[in-house]
Design an enzyme around this catalytic site. Structure first.
Site, PDB file in Angstrom:
ATOM      1  N   SER A   9       0.853  -1.193   0.000  1.00 48.73           N
ATOM      2  CA  SER A   9       0.000   0.000   0.000  1.00 48.73           C
ATOM      3  C   SER A   9       0.882   1.233   0.000  1.00 48.73           C
ATOM      4  CB  SER A   9      -0.900   0.011   1.232  1.00 48.73           C
ATOM      5  OG  SER A   9      -1.471   1.297   1.372  1.00 48.73           O
ATOM      6  N   HIS A  33      -1.501  -1.262  -4.063  1.00 50.05           N
ATOM      7  CA  HIS A  33      -2.745  -0.833  -3.424  1.00 50.05           C
ATOM      8  C   HIS A  33      -2.676   0.677  -3.229  1.00 50.05           C
ATOM      9  CE1 HIS A  33      -6.239  -1.651  -0.783  1.00 50.05           C
ATOM     10  NE2 HIS A  33      -5.778  -0.651  -0.063  1.00 50.05           N
ATOM     11  N   ASP A  35      -4.531   3.934  -1.806  1.00 48.63           N
ATOM     12  CA  ASP A  35      -5.575   4.368  -0.878  1.00 48.63           C
ATOM     13  C   ASP A  35      -6.004   5.794  -1.172  1.00 48.63           C
ATOM     14  OD1 ASP A  35      -6.039   2.150   0.941  1.00 48.63           O
ATOM     15  OD2 ASP A  35      -3.950   2.410   1.525  1.00 48.63           O
ATOM     16  N   MET A  37      -8.438   8.766  -0.140  1.00 48.40           N
ATOM     17  CA  MET A  37      -9.246   9.240   0.992  1.00 48.40           C
ATOM     18  C   MET A  37      -9.614  10.701   0.764  1.00 48.40           C
ATOM     19  SD  MET A  37      -7.050   7.631   4.126  1.00 48.40           S
ATOM     20  CE  MET A  37      -6.343   5.974   4.038  1.00 48.40           C
ATOM     21  N   HIS A  66      -8.376   1.770  -3.806  1.00 48.56           N
ATOM     22  CA  HIS A  66      -9.319   1.594  -2.688  1.00 48.56           C
ATOM     23  C   HIS A  66      -9.927   2.954  -2.393  1.00 48.56           C
ATOM     24  CE1 HIS A  66      -9.678   0.506   1.895  1.00 48.56           C
ATOM     25  NE2 HIS A  66     -10.844   0.711   1.333  1.00 48.56           N
ATOM     26  N   MET A  68     -11.919   5.373  -0.486  1.00 47.67           N
ATOM     27  CA  MET A  68     -12.539   5.736   0.793  1.00 47.67           C
ATOM     28  C   MET A  68     -13.048   7.168   0.659  1.00 47.67           C
ATOM     29  SD  MET A  68      -9.654   3.909   3.138  1.00 47.67           S
ATOM     30  CE  MET A  68      -8.487   3.904   1.778  1.00 47.67           C
ATOM     31  N   MET A 136     -11.621  -5.292   5.308  1.00 44.16           N
ATOM     32  CA  MET A 136     -10.797  -4.345   6.071  1.00 44.16           C
ATOM     33  C   MET A 136     -10.514  -4.929   7.460  1.00 44.16           C
ATOM     34  SD  MET A 136     -10.144  -1.542   4.310  1.00 44.16           S
ATOM     35  CE  MET A 136      -9.439  -0.646   5.681  1.00 44.16           C
ATOM     36  N   ASP A 174      -6.837  -5.996   4.327  1.00 41.65           N
ATOM     37  CA  ASP A 174      -6.165  -4.688   4.324  1.00 41.65           C
ATOM     38  C   ASP A 174      -6.156  -4.110   5.733  1.00 41.65           C
ATOM     39  OD1 ASP A 174      -5.203  -2.157   3.746  1.00 41.65           O
ATOM     40  OD2 ASP A 174      -7.006  -1.501   2.675  1.00 41.65           O
ATOM     41  N   GLY A 175      -4.939  -3.981   6.284  1.00 39.82           N
ATOM     42  CA  GLY A 175      -4.780  -3.304   7.559  1.00 39.82           C
ATOM     43  C   GLY A 175      -4.063  -4.152   8.587  1.00 39.82           C
TER      44      GLY A 175
HETATM   45  C1  DX5 Z   1      -6.236   2.047   5.703  1.00 43.72           C
HETATM   46  C2  DX5 Z   1      -5.801   1.650   4.323  1.00 43.72           C
HETATM   47  C3  DX5 Z   1      -4.741   0.626   4.257  1.00 43.72           C
HETATM   48  C4  DX5 Z   1      -3.417   1.016   4.858  1.00 43.72           C
HETATM   49  C5  DX5 Z   1      -2.827  -0.192   5.476  1.00 43.72           C
HETATM   50  O1  DX5 Z   1      -7.397   2.816   5.592  1.00 43.72           O
HETATM   51  O2  DX5 Z   1      -6.905   1.176   3.591  1.00 43.72           O
HETATM   52  O3  DX5 Z   1      -4.550   0.197   2.919  1.00 43.72           O
HETATM   53  O4  DX5 Z   1      -2.501   1.501   3.931  1.00 43.72           O
HETATM   54  O5  DX5 Z   1      -1.687   0.187   6.159  1.00 43.72           O
HETATM   55  P1  DX5 Z   1      -0.965  -0.806   7.172  1.00 43.72           P
HETATM   56  O6  DX5 Z   1      -0.508  -1.988   6.385  1.00 43.72           O
HETATM   57  O7  DX5 Z   1       0.130   0.014   7.713  1.00 43.72           O
HETATM   58  O8  DX5 Z   1      -1.996  -1.192   8.212  1.00 43.72           O
HETATM   59 ZN    ZN Z   2      -6.590   0.302   1.640  1.00 42.95          ZN
END
Ligand code: DX5
Ligand code: ZN
Length: 220
Positions: A9, A33, A35, A37, A66, A68, A136, A174-175
């Site tokens: 990510s 990946h 992200d 937001m 992804h 969000m 998630m 993810d996470g």
């Molecule tokens: C959180 C993201 C993840 C994040 C994961 O909202 O969707 O993709 O990058 O990070 P790590 O692997 O550090 O938990």
């Molecule tokens: Zn993510």
């Protein structure tokens, strides 16, 4: 039969040196990946289609976005034009079918995701319409949070439903994925492990990704 993929990510990469960081993880990444937001759906603000367009120029890796964001529908064409290979939308926003239709029209892969507090029943009706289910394992919004092991029940339920119906749907988690948590996710039936901080905050991202894969699937 599950696949065994690692999706670093880029949330935990250096946004001023994205090309270098993608290069550093090298061939150990099966996909990236991304992200996205918007500061509304989650209390954090990251990147949008222009960054995907720049990433597209510096890597041939599959770009999994992804989303969000409160209103993904208005962004899908921009992500498609920027070179996104798949967009993952949140089921908490309501009926995702219009978004699926738009993604198919744009020839972009269809992913659906659910936050840790959302029951798996919310996504099971859509399994025949998607390419990817993202479970998630932290609350969306930030990298570096602790893995929530209770979500593995949802992975197991989705794995059973997908296998029983013989569907070509991959499960991604993810996470909070690292060498300690990856084995339990793999055992629950995950195909793709997203890892942000465990990869990009490591001294050697390629080795970190390789170690996570080896911890998850030692016999692969
Ligand atoms: C959180 C993201 C993840 C994040 C994961 O909202 O969707 O993709 O990058 O990070 P790590 O692997 O550090 O938990
Ligand atoms: Zn993510």
């Amino acid at each position: 039969m599950t696949s065994h993929k690692i999706a670093p990510s880029i949330l935990s990469a250096d946004f001023a040196s994205l090309a270098d960081d993608v290069e550093r993880v090298g061939e150990e990444a099966d996909l990236l990946h991304v992200d996205v937001m918007d500061g509304h759906f989650v209390p954090n603000l990251t990147l949008g289609p222009p960054v995907v367009k720049s990433l597209r120029k510096c890597t041939e890796l599959f770009l999994d976005c992804h989303l969000m964001v409160d209103n993904p529908g208005v962004l899908l064409a921009d992500f498609a034009n920027a070179g996104a290979d798949r967009c993952i939308v949140h089921v908490e926003l309501g009926d995702p079918r219009p978004l699926f239709d738009e993604l198919r029209r744009l020839d972009v892969g269809v992913g659906l995701t659910l936050s840790p507090d959302t029951p798996v029943d919310a996504v099971l009706p859509y399994l025949t319409e998607i390419d990817l289910l993202l479970v998630m394992s932290v609350r969306p919004g930030f990298g570096g949070q602790a893995f929530i092991p209770e979500v593995l029940d949802k992975v197991r339920a989705a794995r059973s439903a997908i296998d029983e119906q013989g569907l070509p749907v991959e499960i991604e988690i993810d996470g909070g994925i690292n060498v300690e948590t990856a084995p339990s996710a793999a055992a629950a039936g995950v195909d793709i492990l997203v890892a942000g901080s465990a990869v990009f905050h490591a001294d050697d991202p390629a080795t970190a990704a390789r170690d996570i894969r080896a911890a998850a699937w030692p016999n692969a």
